[in-house]
Design a protein around this motif. Structure first.
Motif, PDB file in Angstrom:
ATOM      1  N   UNK A 105      22.608  57.584  31.217  1.00 44.43           N
ATOM      2  CA  UNK A 105      22.097  56.238  31.500  1.00 44.43           C
ATOM      3  C   UNK A 105      22.050  55.449  30.195  1.00 44.43           C
ATOM      4  N   UNK A 106      21.943  54.146  30.330  1.00 40.91           N
ATOM      5  CA  UNK A 106      21.794  53.264  29.178  1.00 40.91           C
ATOM      6  C   UNK A 106      20.524  53.640  28.412  1.00 40.91           C
ATOM      7  N   UNK A 107      19.464  53.960  29.138  1.00 36.30           N
ATOM      8  CA  UNK A 107      18.195  54.334  28.502  1.00 36.30           C
ATOM      9  C   UNK A 107      18.358  55.590  27.643  1.00 36.30           C
ATOM     10  N   UNK A 108      19.142  56.560  28.120  1.00 35.57           N
ATOM     11  CA  UNK A 108      19.392  57.790  27.354  1.00 35.57           C
ATOM     12  C   UNK A 108      20.105  57.453  26.047  1.00 35.57           C
ATOM     13  N   UNK A 109      21.137  56.602  26.134  1.00 33.50           N
ATOM     14  CA  UNK A 109      21.900  56.208  24.950  1.00 33.50           C
ATOM     15  C   UNK A 109      20.980  55.497  23.954  1.00 33.50           C
ATOM     16  N   UNK A 111      17.777  55.717  23.704  1.00 36.16           N
ATOM     17  CA  UNK A 111      16.776  56.638  23.166  1.00 36.16           C
ATOM     18  C   UNK A 111      17.358  57.384  21.966  1.00 36.16           C
ATOM     19  N   UNK A 112      18.601  57.789  22.057  1.00 38.32           N
ATOM     20  CA  UNK A 112      19.242  58.514  20.957  1.00 38.32           C
ATOM     21  C   UNK A 112      19.507  57.580  19.772  1.00 38.32           C
ATOM     22  N   UNK A 113      20.040  56.397  20.046  1.00 34.93           N
ATOM     23  CA  UNK A 113      20.397  55.461  18.973  1.00 34.93           C
ATOM     24  C   UNK A 113      19.201  54.704  18.436  1.00 34.93           C
ATOM     25  N   UNK A 114      18.186  54.486  19.267  1.00 34.72           N
ATOM     26  CA  UNK A 114      16.999  53.763  18.822  1.00 34.72           C
ATOM     27  C   UNK A 114      17.139  52.251  18.820  1.00 34.72           C
ATOM     28  N   UNK A 115      18.227  51.732  19.424  1.00 36.45           N
ATOM     29  CA  UNK A 115      18.441  50.282  19.498  1.00 36.45           C
ATOM     30  C   UNK A 115      19.028  49.922  20.858  1.00 36.45           C
ATOM     31  N   UNK A 116      18.966  48.622  21.190  1.00 30.85           N
ATOM     32  CA  UNK A 116      19.556  48.130  22.435  1.00 30.85           C
ATOM     33  C   UNK A 116      21.073  48.301  22.377  1.00 30.85           C
ATOM     34  N   UNK A 117      21.658  48.816  23.440  1.00 26.36           N
ATOM     35  CA  UNK A 117      23.091  49.093  23.477  1.00 26.36           C
ATOM     36  C   UNK A 117      23.816  48.316  24.572  1.00 26.36           C
TER      37      UNK A 117
END
Length: 188
Positions: A105-109, A111-117
């Protein structure tokens, strides 16, 4: 004819971007279909002038704003140029997260990157490197993303099994410590 209604109708058709039934427009705007037909005729006449790059199409009982066919080559060049721009570091990071953990999910991505994707994910979808694979059966029904055959082609691999293995966390920590020691030696 009410100019505000025509402007509202134009905005609605532009924003939807796809053929929209007049009954849905009528219901959303709380305007009689006959009045909408008149307003749509005025819009159609406006766009049929030679100095307009867009037109209003009537498709059965649906209407859609689109570009005129004589501008197709110019539009195609712009879209292709946008598709062929190189990937940013952020795009590579998101692509790696999706490739190694899909479906995600976008939220998972984020969470890993720490920024809006959002923009990066949209860009990767436009380039057909990732795509929506469905929705999770959770509150909000978030979209899940995965890689595409275009991703495999671009990276010259036939399956995701050919992706290089991720470093183990112990190796990663060891490598970080070694790099920090080297940096200290250089500084001293």
């Amino acid at each position: 004819m009410d100019k505000k209604l025509i402007a509202t109708l134009e905005a609605v058709l532009f924003a939807t971007g796809e053929p929209t039934e007049i009954s849905k427009i009528s219901q959303a705007l709380s305007v009689d279909e006959i009045i909408l037909e008149e307003a749509l005729s005025i819009l159609m006449a406006r766009y049929n002038r030679e100095d307009s790059g867009i037109c209003l199409l009537k498709l059965d009982d649906k209407y859609q704003l689109c570009s005129k066919t004589e501008f197709a080559d110019s539009i195609r060049k712009i879209i292709e140029a946008k598709k062929n721009t190189p990937l940013s570091q952020a795009a590579f990071e998101v692509l790696a997260i999706v490739a190694y953990n899909q479906p995600v999910t976008k939220a998972f991505i984020e969470q890993i990157r720490g920024v809006d994707c959002s923009a990066v994910i949209s860009n990767l979808c436009q380039k057909s490197l990732i795509e929506e694979k469905g929705r999770l059966d959770l509150p909000g029904r978030p979209l899940i993303y995965g890689t595409t055959p275009e991703f495999l082609r671009c990276f010259c691999i036939s399956s995701l099994d050919e992706l290089p293995p991720l470093p183990k966390s112990g190796e990663e920590n060891e490598e970080t410590v070694n790099n920090e020691e080297k940096d200290e030696q250089i500084l001293n």
